[in-house]
Design a protein around this motif. Structure first.
Motif, PDB file in Angstrom:
ATOM      1  N   VAL A 180       0.695  -1.178   0.581  1.00  0.00           N
ATOM      2  CA  VAL A 180       0.582  -0.038  -0.208  1.00  0.00           C
ATOM      3  C   VAL A 180       0.467   1.094   0.091  1.00  0.00           C
ATOM      4  O   VAL A 180       1.655   1.585   1.152  1.00  0.00           O
ATOM      5  N   LYS A 181       1.103   2.249  -0.809  1.00  0.00           N
ATOM      6  CA  LYS A 181       1.670   3.731  -0.847  1.00  0.00           C
ATOM      7  C   LYS A 181       0.748   4.096  -1.912  1.00  0.00           C
ATOM      8  O   LYS A 181      -0.337   4.117  -2.937  1.00  0.00           O
ATOM      9  N   ASP A 182       0.526   5.870  -1.546  1.00  0.00           N
ATOM     10  CA  ASP A 182      -0.179   6.612  -1.936  1.00  0.00           C
ATOM     11  C   ASP A 182       0.982   7.973  -1.450  1.00  0.00           C
ATOM     12  O   ASP A 182       1.065   8.086  -0.670  1.00  0.00           O
ATOM     13  N   THR A 183       0.027   8.768  -2.489  1.00  0.00           N
ATOM     14  CA  THR A 183       0.784  10.514  -2.679  1.00  0.00           C
ATOM     15  C   THR A 183      -0.374  11.040  -1.350  1.00  0.00           C
ATOM     16  O   THR A 183      -0.302  12.347  -0.714  1.00  0.00           O
ATOM     17  N   GLN A 184      -1.754  10.094  -0.610  1.00  0.00           N
ATOM     18  CA  GLN A 184      -2.627  11.008   0.057  1.00  0.00           C
ATOM     19  C   GLN A 184      -2.125   9.743   1.463  1.00  0.00           C
ATOM     20  O   GLN A 184      -1.464   8.938   1.296  1.00  0.00           O
ATOM     21  N   ARG A 185      -3.148  10.439   1.985  1.00  0.00           N
ATOM     22  CA  ARG A 185      -3.030   9.901   3.939  1.00  0.00           C
ATOM     23  C   ARG A 185      -4.107   8.456   3.475  1.00  0.00           C
ATOM     24  O   ARG A 185      -5.156   8.694   3.002  1.00  0.00           O
ATOM     25  N   ARG A 186      -3.718   7.728   4.219  1.00  0.00           N
ATOM     26  CA  ARG A 186      -4.099   6.309   4.407  1.00  0.00           C
ATOM     27  C   ARG A 186      -4.852   5.707   5.732  1.00  0.00           C
ATOM     28  O   ARG A 186      -3.763   5.719   6.484  1.00  0.00           O
ATOM     29  N   TRP A 187      -5.367   5.024   5.756  1.00  0.00           N
ATOM     30  CA  TRP A 187      -6.122   4.858   7.369  1.00  0.00           C
ATOM     31  C   TRP A 187      -6.447   3.391   6.790  1.00  0.00           C
ATOM     32  O   TRP A 187      -6.874   2.494   6.001  1.00  0.00           O
ATOM     33  N   LEU A 188      -5.948   1.943   7.539  1.00  0.00           N
ATOM     34  CA  LEU A 188      -5.717   1.094   7.117  1.00  0.00           C
ATOM     35  C   LEU A 188      -5.955  -0.508   8.186  1.00  0.00           C
ATOM     36  O   LEU A 188      -5.870   0.250   9.100  1.00  0.00           O
ATOM     37  N   LYS A 189      -6.818  -1.309   7.737  1.00  0.00           N
ATOM     38  CA  LYS A 189      -7.044  -2.080   9.372  1.00  0.00           C
ATOM     39  C   LYS A 189      -6.841  -3.540   8.577  1.00  0.00           C
ATOM     40  O   LYS A 189      -7.661  -3.791   7.991  1.00  0.00           O
ATOM     41  N   LEU A 190      -5.481  -3.607   9.784  1.00  0.00           N
ATOM     42  CA  LEU A 190      -5.101  -5.237   8.914  1.00  0.00           C
ATOM     43  C   LEU A 190      -5.808  -5.991   9.392  1.00  0.00           C
ATOM     44  O   LEU A 190      -6.998  -6.505  10.071  1.00  0.00           O
ATOM     45  N   PRO A 191      -4.833  -8.142   7.967  1.00  0.00           N
ATOM     46  CA  PRO A 191      -5.527  -8.637   8.895  1.00  0.00           C
ATOM     47  C   PRO A 191      -6.063  -9.055  10.483  1.00  0.00           C
ATOM     48  O   PRO A 191      -6.957  -9.824  11.272  1.00  0.00           O
ATOM     49  N   ASP A 192      -5.012  -8.932  11.754  1.00  0.00           N
ATOM     50  CA  ASP A 192      -4.830  -9.093  12.676  1.00  0.00           C
ATOM     51  C   ASP A 192      -6.092  -8.006  13.842  1.00  0.00           C
ATOM     52  O   ASP A 192      -6.367  -8.300  15.099  1.00  0.00           O
ATOM     53  N   GLY A 193      -6.386  -6.840  12.719  1.00  0.00           N
ATOM     54  CA  GLY A 193      -7.020  -6.014  13.705  1.00  0.00           C
ATOM     55  C   GLY A 193      -6.158  -4.752  14.228  1.00  0.00           C
ATOM     56  O   GLY A 193      -7.239  -3.632  14.432  1.00  0.00           O
TER      57      GLY A 193
ATOM     58  N   ARG B  10       3.827 -11.892  13.729  1.00  0.00           N
ATOM     59  CA  ARG B  10       3.661 -10.606  12.953  1.00  0.00           C
ATOM     60  C   ARG B  10       4.027  -9.821  12.441  1.00  0.00           C
ATOM     61  O   ARG B  10       4.718  -8.853  12.636  1.00  0.00           O
ATOM     62  N   GLU B  11       4.440  -9.359  10.884  1.00  0.00           N
ATOM     63  CA  GLU B  11       5.469  -8.401  10.246  1.00  0.00           C
ATOM     64  C   GLU B  11       5.391  -7.628   9.098  1.00  0.00           C
ATOM     65  O   GLU B  11       4.354  -8.453   8.671  1.00  0.00           O
ATOM     66  N   VAL B  12       5.778  -6.264   9.108  1.00  0.00           N
ATOM     67  CA  VAL B  12       5.356  -5.149   8.382  1.00  0.00           C
ATOM     68  C   VAL B  12       6.794  -5.029   8.264  1.00  0.00           C
ATOM     69  O   VAL B  12       7.165  -4.870   8.834  1.00  0.00           O
ATOM     70  N   SER B  13       6.349  -3.913   6.882  1.00  0.00           N
ATOM     71  CA  SER B  13       7.862  -3.282   6.677  1.00  0.00           C
ATOM     72  C   SER B  13       6.957  -1.898   6.378  1.00  0.00           C
ATOM     73  O   SER B  13       5.868  -1.959   5.565  1.00  0.00           O
ATOM     74  N   LEU B  14       7.797  -1.070   6.724  1.00  0.00           N
ATOM     75  CA  LEU B  14       7.261   0.266   6.815  1.00  0.00           C
ATOM     76  C   LEU B  14       8.941   1.415   6.349  1.00  0.00           C
ATOM     77  O   LEU B  14       9.513   1.033   6.341  1.00  0.00           O
ATOM     78  N   SER B  15       7.733   2.310   4.702  1.00  0.00           N
ATOM     79  CA  SER B  15       8.697   2.731   4.459  1.00  0.00           C
ATOM     80  C   SER B  15       7.822   4.313   4.405  1.00  0.00           C
ATOM     81  O   SER B  15       6.862   4.442   3.847  1.00  0.00           O
ATOM     82  N   GLY B  16       8.395   5.444   5.071  1.00  0.00           N
ATOM     83  CA  GLY B  16       7.584   6.431   5.141  1.00  0.00           C
ATOM     84  C   GLY B  16       6.828   6.640   6.680  1.00  0.00           C
ATOM     85  O   GLY B  16       7.862   6.336   7.447  1.00  0.00           O
ATOM     86  N   GLU B  17       5.539   7.219   7.103  1.00  0.00           N
ATOM     87  CA  GLU B  17       5.766   7.359   8.357  1.00  0.00           C
ATOM     88  C   GLU B  17       4.030   6.700   8.457  1.00  0.00           C
ATOM     89  O   GLU B  17       3.988   6.619   7.593  1.00  0.00           O
ATOM     90  N   GLY B  18       3.961   6.380   9.948  1.00  0.00           N
ATOM     91  CA  GLY B  18       2.746   5.362  10.270  1.00  0.00           C
ATOM     92  C   GLY B  18       2.632   5.669  11.040  1.00  0.00           C
ATOM     93  O   GLY B  18       3.598   5.396  12.659  1.00  0.00           O
ATOM     94  N   PHE B  19       1.081   5.699  11.865  1.00  0.00           N
ATOM     95  CA  PHE B  19       0.878   6.012  13.169  1.00  0.00           C
ATOM     96  C   PHE B  19       0.331   3.967  13.381  1.00  0.00           C
ATOM     97  O   PHE B  19      -0.384   4.020  12.399  1.00  0.00           O
ATOM     98  N   PHE B  20       0.947   3.504  14.350  1.00  0.00           N
ATOM     99  CA  PHE B  20       0.119   2.373  14.676  1.00  0.00           C
ATOM    100  C   PHE B  20      -0.171   2.052  15.840  1.00  0.00           C
ATOM    101  O   PHE B  20      -0.005   2.556  16.505  1.00  0.00           O
ATOM    102  N   ASP B  21      -1.661   1.109  15.981  1.00  0.00           N
ATOM    103  CA  ASP B  21      -2.335   1.061  16.764  1.00  0.00           C
ATOM    104  C   ASP B  21      -2.522  -0.810  17.046  1.00  0.00           C
ATOM    105  O   ASP B  21      -3.488  -0.956  15.774  1.00  0.00           O
ATOM    106  N   VAL B  22      -1.686  -1.367  17.514  1.00  0.00           N
ATOM    107  CA  VAL B  22      -1.567  -2.926  17.071  1.00  0.00           C
ATOM    108  C   VAL B  22      -2.527  -3.515  18.274  1.00  0.00           C
ATOM    109  O   VAL B  22      -2.461  -3.164  19.096  1.00  0.00           O
ATOM    110  N   ALA B  23      -2.972  -4.720  17.550  1.00  0.00           N
ATOM    111  CA  ALA B  23      -4.471  -5.199  18.299  1.00  0.00           C
ATOM    112  C   ALA B  23      -3.459  -6.008  18.588  1.00  0.00           C
ATOM    113  O   ALA B  23      -2.294  -6.919  18.806  1.00  0.00           O
TER     114      ALA B  23
END
Length: 263
Positions: free
Chosen positions: A50-63, A86-99
């Motif tokens: 998932v990459k976008d020039t706009q901001r995005r809100w996502l809900k991952l498979p684990d919540g 549970r592993e993910v890779s981030l390039s850029g900036e993100g705010f995570f609220d982890v289940a």
């Protein structure tokens, strides 16, 4: 890569809106057949990369929920089933609220660093065109590592800054509102009832909310408005999702509609 289908996905670049709305009527459904047409629409979105020039809100498979800043990229698997981490890779900036899942740690890879959590909320800034990575914790505790070396264990309001050309890291207390200013105007309604959403609307727009039908209060949904949106836009989208109508009079928002079957 796989795609996921959301019952509603609305993007407006002009208004800087990103909305992902999913009907989650766990306790019942509408008691009328005349549903807004948008409810039956589906929009395919890339889910694994998932990459976008706009901001995005996502809900991952684990919540786990993630707000991605503009120009950021998140890689994650189709499912976390059958894995111990549970592993993910981030390039850029993100705010995570982890289940929370004590048996499956959540790991975010950002270049040479990895951040490990069990269940918490934190911000990571790791743009590829910069030589530094910052991790800021807002709730819970995270561990930041480079290879097998632990750089820091952070608690709320603590931040680690790792700079590529220096072996040392900067570990300090920070002002959380300043760090999270980029997402301060977000209005996130994640699996809420309309009654719960009304409290957020009242706090944001300083207007009272009155329900004309008690059955409306239990309608459950998910929506994310990124950047400060006009109240009329928010009410219009919520109306499309829940089949409600709104009227504003004397600083009170009146919400009416058939509601949900079970109450």
């Amino acid at each position: 890569s796989r795609t996921i289908k959301w019952p509603i996905a609305i993007t407006s670049a002009a208004a800087a809106i990103l909305l992902v709305a999913t009907l989650l009527f766990y306790n019942g459904s509408f008691n009328k057949k005349e549903l807004p047409q948008q409810i039956t629409q589906t929009v395919e979105q890339p889910a694994k990369n998932v990459k976008d020039t706009q901001r995005r809100w996502l809900k991952l498979p684990d919540g786990t929920t993630v707000v991605l800043n503009a120009g950021s990229k998140l890689d994650y698997p189709d499912s976390f089933d059958g894995v111990s981490i549970r592993e993910v890779s981030l390039s850029g900036e993100g705010f995570f609220d982890v289940a929370h899942n004590a048996s499956k740690p959540f790991i975010i890879h950002t270049g040479k660093l990895k951040t490990t959590v069990l269940g918490t909320a934190f911000n990571i800034r790791a743009y590829p065109n910069t030589d530094s990575i910052t991790v800021t914790v807002t709730r819970g505790k995270v561990m930041v590592q480079e290879a097998n070396k632990t750089l820091a264990i952070l608690t709320p309001a603590q931040q680690l800054e790792w700079v590529m050309q220096y072996p040392a890291t900067i570990n300090k207390k920070v002002n959380l509102p300043e760090v999270l200013a980029w997402k301060a105007d977000d209005l996130i309604m994640d699996d809420l009832t309309l009654e719960e959403a009304a409290l957020l609307i009242t706090k944001r727009y300083h207007l009272k909310v009155a329900f004309m039908n008690e059955r409306i209060k239990n309608c459950r949904f998910t929506a994310a408005f990124l950047n400060r949106n006009d109240l009329s836009q928010v009410l219009s989208v919520l109306g499309d999702i829940t089949g409600t109508t709104t009227n504003i009079k004397d600083d009170i928002i009146y919400i009416d509609g058939p509601g949900c079957e079970s109450l």
